[in-house]
Design an enzyme around this catalytic site. Structure first.
Site, short mmCIF file in Angstrom:
data_model
loop_
_atom_site.label_atom_id
_atom_site.label_comp_id
_atom_site.label_asym_id
_atom_site.label_seq_id
_atom_site.Cartn_x
_atom_site.Cartn_y
_atom_site.Cartn_z
N ASP A 43 24.31 -91.35 3.28
CA ASP A 43 23.74 -91.04 1.83
C ASP A 43 23.85 -89.54 1.81
O ASP A 43 24.28 -89.05 0.67
CB ASP A 43 22.55 -91.38 1.88
CG ASP A 43 22.51 -93.00 1.62
OD1 ASP A 43 23.62 -93.73 1.49
OD2 ASP A 43 21.22 -93.50 1.24
N TYR A 46 27.27 -88.62 1.16
CA TYR A 46 27.80 -88.98 -0.09
C TYR A 46 27.13 -88.11 -1.11
O TYR A 46 27.81 -87.81 -2.08
CB TYR A 46 27.47 -90.60 -0.12
CG TYR A 46 27.84 -91.04 -1.60
CD1 TYR A 46 29.21 -91.43 -1.84
CD2 TYR A 46 26.74 -91.39 -2.57
CE1 TYR A 46 29.61 -92.16 -2.95
CE2 TYR A 46 27.36 -91.79 -3.70
CZ TYR A 46 28.73 -92.37 -3.92
OH TYR A 46 29.02 -92.85 -5.05
N LEU A 93 21.57 -93.79 -10.37
CA LEU A 93 20.64 -92.75 -10.75
C LEU A 93 21.15 -91.27 -10.19
O LEU A 93 21.81 -91.15 -9.07
CB LEU A 93 19.07 -93.25 -9.92
CG LEU A 93 18.41 -94.25 -10.20
CD1 LEU A 93 17.41 -94.45 -9.34
CD2 LEU A 93 18.24 -94.38 -11.65
N GLU A 124 7.96 -94.45 -7.88
CA GLU A 124 7.99 -95.73 -7.14
C GLU A 124 9.13 -95.43 -6.09
O GLU A 124 9.74 -94.92 -6.28
CB GLU A 124 8.45 -96.97 -8.03
CG GLU A 124 9.88 -96.98 -8.58
CD GLU A 124 10.15 -97.82 -9.64
OE1 GLU A 124 11.07 -98.80 -9.28
OE2 GLU A 124 9.80 -97.72 -10.76
N LYS A 126 12.22 -95.99 -3.77
CA LYS A 126 13.40 -96.43 -3.88
C LYS A 126 13.77 -97.29 -2.78
O LYS A 126 14.15 -96.95 -1.68
CB LYS A 126 14.41 -95.19 -3.94
CG LYS A 126 15.92 -95.80 -4.12
CD LYS A 126 16.63 -94.23 -4.24
CE LYS A 126 18.00 -94.45 -4.84
NZ LYS A 126 18.78 -95.36 -3.58
N LYS A 322 15.33 -88.12 -3.13
CA LYS A 322 15.74 -88.53 -1.86
C LYS A 322 15.04 -87.94 -0.60
O LYS A 322 14.33 -86.77 -0.60
CB LYS A 322 17.24 -88.33 -1.54
CG LYS A 322 17.99 -88.90 -2.65
CD LYS A 322 18.01 -90.28 -2.83
CE LYS A 322 18.75 -91.19 -1.42
NZ LYS A 322 20.26 -90.79 -1.81
N CYS A 430 52.54 -94.02 13.15
CA CYS A 430 53.99 -94.02 12.99
C CYS A 430 54.89 -93.05 13.50
O CYS A 430 56.24 -92.82 13.67
CB CYS A 430 54.45 -94.12 11.58
SG CYS A 430 54.27 -92.65 10.58
N CYS A 445 49.94 -87.95 6.96
CA CYS A 445 51.26 -88.28 7.30
C CYS A 445 52.23 -88.52 6.06
O CYS A 445 51.85 -88.95 5.10
CB CYS A 445 50.91 -89.82 7.78
SG CYS A 445 52.28 -90.86 8.10
#
EC number: 6.5.1.2
Length: 704
Positions: A43, A46, A93, A124, A126, A322, A430, A445
């Site tokens: 996370d 990300y 969010l 609240e 998450k 977070k 390959c 590649c």
């Protein structure tokens, strides 16, 4: 996420290349997490990708891509479920990681609203699960749908009915009510489920979130019923009458209707109280018995929520604060290199299994060759310049119960003789040369469609939801058919009915297939011989061409013949076709180069021609303009607006089809001038541009 060069030090070309890389990385992460329930990055990684993307867009607004990740929600839909169009979008969010970002969010709210008194917020936990929308009509559950891409979800109604704490009937609810929340699995139930899986010799789930998502998305509701799923309600969508006047009262109303709501939800007055509640929830995190990855803050007053409205993919009135990542040390046992759809070579760390935050992890992303070498893509040191070698003891972290990243290396524990890692300069699949273009952080590649890895990944992309969306032909089926040599390029899919309906080799005789499923697939293939132009362009899988860009290209060229001819005649960097391509809003030099290059590669060109021979391509639809008195007009706001903030006025104008500019020019159609309007109002008068006050603006748009 690797250390990157500061955004304000990027050149325009570097910024464009970086936005292209970020768009590709975020799209891959979305698909892995939302569609396959198998996330490939943490996370935190990300979030870092999205934050850097947003920062570059803010620094270089003219480079903002038409398929910007900032405008996207969720991922593609899973196979096998009917689709449900959300009446009210299910958005993601915005994230915050410290008090300063929370305070900045509150300040942005105040600026947007203009004159506003004290603000109240709810806080609240998450929940780390799968979002679900429940539609009740006359008090009866009639539909349950996953979030999907935010616009369209998967119909999982029968599965949802098996969740014990999810009411199927409501007493005293509005005639229409969509209740939204999170499906999750407790730690205790997760451990018991994995115990049963192990005893039966079946695959173990990596974490409770994956277990919950996989259980809810079972094609057989009986399997879902055997899984101990739970549901927290925290929001609502469409409704025939308001639940309450405030967020906390609405949550109380949901609880009174029989939904489980989170007992840790609190009402807070400002950033200090929000931070205190964040700390309190994090203190209790280990003892909760279920996974959370942060705290969600929402403006409590629902009237203010409506005024604040939404950005492309997030509400302005909510943010997720977070938690920090969790760390552990383990040994790096090997480095594998995977090849993606666009040829990107992605190194993956194979770790000695280690428990991080209660989950056993054995893989980590290593991003690219620079990250392994201890530097960023601009040559600046990261981790103090320490490289990563097989045999090293590395610090890994996870945030959100997913595959971690390598954060650090312990040189004191480096084995004697550990050699620097040599990143391959040829494709491991390959053998083609793998090159790194200027401004790109990854090596790719050059094999194109002769590369097996790119072949199969592009075939998966071709049948994806936003492309040809062939029912019954998903990623697993594509892999199996490709592995056995039945399909090698998109055109082969349209040969399946002719080749494998009759004869010695029949699709119906393959494992997992039968006569009915084979005929259903053949019918689905036949139905897709007629395809919309924008779907075909997106399905080609050309690097940097997302759904939005494909639609822009289709609208600009109108027909497949015109598009194909233009791409074939175009030359990179010169000529009328090149200039025409660059004139499309949202198409820059990087994207244009990718398009033109693809149509000039022999293997790519042959594959496109073979595919087109099977298709009837529908011309692009000409969309009717928004019906409003300001649609298509360029509007400038100046001076002080007294009945709405400048941001609110801009959002309203754009929603009505207007283009809002920050400066007055001969192209300006209308100036809205409030008290204190200065040079812009004078310039408008000199140019003879229509100028009205705020009340006139409100009357014009029908809001007076």
């Amino acid at each position: 996420m690797q250390d990157e060069r500061p955004v304000d030090q990027l050149t325009e070309a570097e910024a464009a290349a970086e936005l292209a890389r970020l768009a590709e990385a975020i799209e891959a992460a979305n698909t892995a997490y939302h569609t396959h329930d198998a996330p490939q990055i943490s996370d935190a990684d990300y979030d870092a990708l999205r934050l850097r993307n947003r920062a570059i867009e803010e620094q270089f607004p003219e480079l903002r891509r038409s398929d910007s990740p900032s405008d996207r929600v969720g991922g593609a839909l899973a196979e096998g479920f009917a689709k449900v169009r959300h009446e009210v979008r299910m958005l993601s969010l915005e994230n915050a990681f410290d008090l300063a970002e929370v305070e900045d969010w509150i300040e942005r709210i105040r600026r947007y609203l203009g004159h506003v008194g004290d603000l109240l917020f709810t806080a609240e936990p998450k929940i780390d699960g799968l979002s679900l929308s429940l539609r009740y009509e006359k008090g009866r559950l009639v539909q349950a749908a996953t979030r999907g891409d935010g616009e369209t979800g998967e119909n999982v109604t029968e599965n949802a009915r098996t969740i014990a704490d999810l009411p199927t009937e409501l007493d005293g609810a509005p005639d229409l009510l969509e209740v939204r929340g999170e499906v999750y699995m407790s730690h205790e139930d997760f451990a018991a489920l994995n115990g049963r899986q192990e005893a039966a010799g079946q695959r173990l789930f990596a974490n409770p979130r994956n277990a919950a998502a996989g259980s809810l998305r079972q094609l057989d509701p009986a399997v879902t019923a055997s899984r101990p799923l739970r549901f927290f309600a925290y929001a609502w969508g469409a409704h025939s009458e308001p639940l309450a006047a405030t967020q906390h009262e609405a949550i109380a109303r949901l609880a009174a209707l029989g939904f489980t709501t989170n007992p840790l939800t609190r009402l807070c007055t400002g950033p200090e109280e929000l931070l205190a509640q964040h700390a309190e929830i994090e203190r209790q995190r280990a003892a909760l018995g279920y996974d959370i990855d942060g705290v969600v803050y929402k403006v409590d007053d629902l009237a203010l929520q409506r005024r604040l409205g939404f950005r492309a993919s997030t509400p302005r009135w909510a943010i997720a604060h977070k938690f920090a990542a969790q760390l552990a040390w383990t040994q790096l046992e090997g480095i594998d290199v995977q090849v993606g759809r666009t040829g990107a070579l992605s190194p993956v760390a194979r770790l000695k299994p280690v428990t991080v935050g209660g989950v056993v992890v054995a893989n980590a992303t290593l991003h690219n060759e620079d990250y392994i070498a201890g530097r960023d893509s601009k040559g600046q040191e990261i981790r103090g310049g320490k490289d990563i070698r097989v045999g090293d003891w590395v610090q890994v972290y996870r945030a959100g119960d997913v595959i971690p990243k390598v954060a650090d290396v312990d040189l004191d524990r480096r084995p004697e003789g550990a050699a620097p890692y040599r990143f391959p300069e040829t494709c491991p699949e390959c053998g083609s040369e793998a090159i790194r273009e200027p401004g790109d952080s990854v090596r790719r590649c050059t094999g194109g469609l002769i590369c097996p890895a790119q072949q199969v990944e592009r075939l998966k992309h071709f049948v994806s939801r936003a492309a040809f969306d062939i029912e019954g032909l998903g990623a697993k089926q594509v892999e199996a058919l490709w592995r056995d040599g039945w399909i090698r390029q998109p055109a082969d899919i349209f040969e399946l009915p002719n080749r494998y309906r009759e004869g010695i080799q029949r699709l119906e005789n393959r494992e997992g297939w039968g006569r009915k499923s084979a005929e259903n697939l053949f019918a689905a293939i036949e139905a897709r011989r007629r395809i919309a132009l924008h779907r075909l362009i997106f399905a080609l899988g050309i690097r940097h061409v997302g759904e939005t860009t494909a639609t822009l290209l289709a609208t600009h060229y109108g027909s497949w013949a015109a598009f194909e001819a233009a791409m074939t005649r175009a030359e990179v960097g010169a000529g009328p076709e090149w200039q025409d391509l660059l004139s499309i809003d949202g198409v820059g030099a990087v994207l244009a180069t990718s398009l033109v290059t693809a149509f000039h590669q022999e293997a790519e060109r042959a594959a496109v021609e073979a595919l087109a021979a099977h298709l009837t391509v529908e011309d692009a639809e000409v969309r009717a303009p928004v019906a409003s008195p300001v649609a298509g007009r360029i509007v400038v706001f100046t001076g002080t607006l007294e009945k709405m903030s400048r941001a609110e006025a801009k959002a309203r104008a754009e929603a009505l089809g207007a283009k809002v500019s920050g400066s007055v020019s001969a192209r300006t159609d209308l100036v809205v001038a409030g008290p204190g309007a200065g040079s812009k109002a004078k310039q408008a008068a000199a140019l003879g541009i229509e100028t009205i006050d705020e009340d006139g603006w409100l009357r014009l748009i029908g809001d007076a």
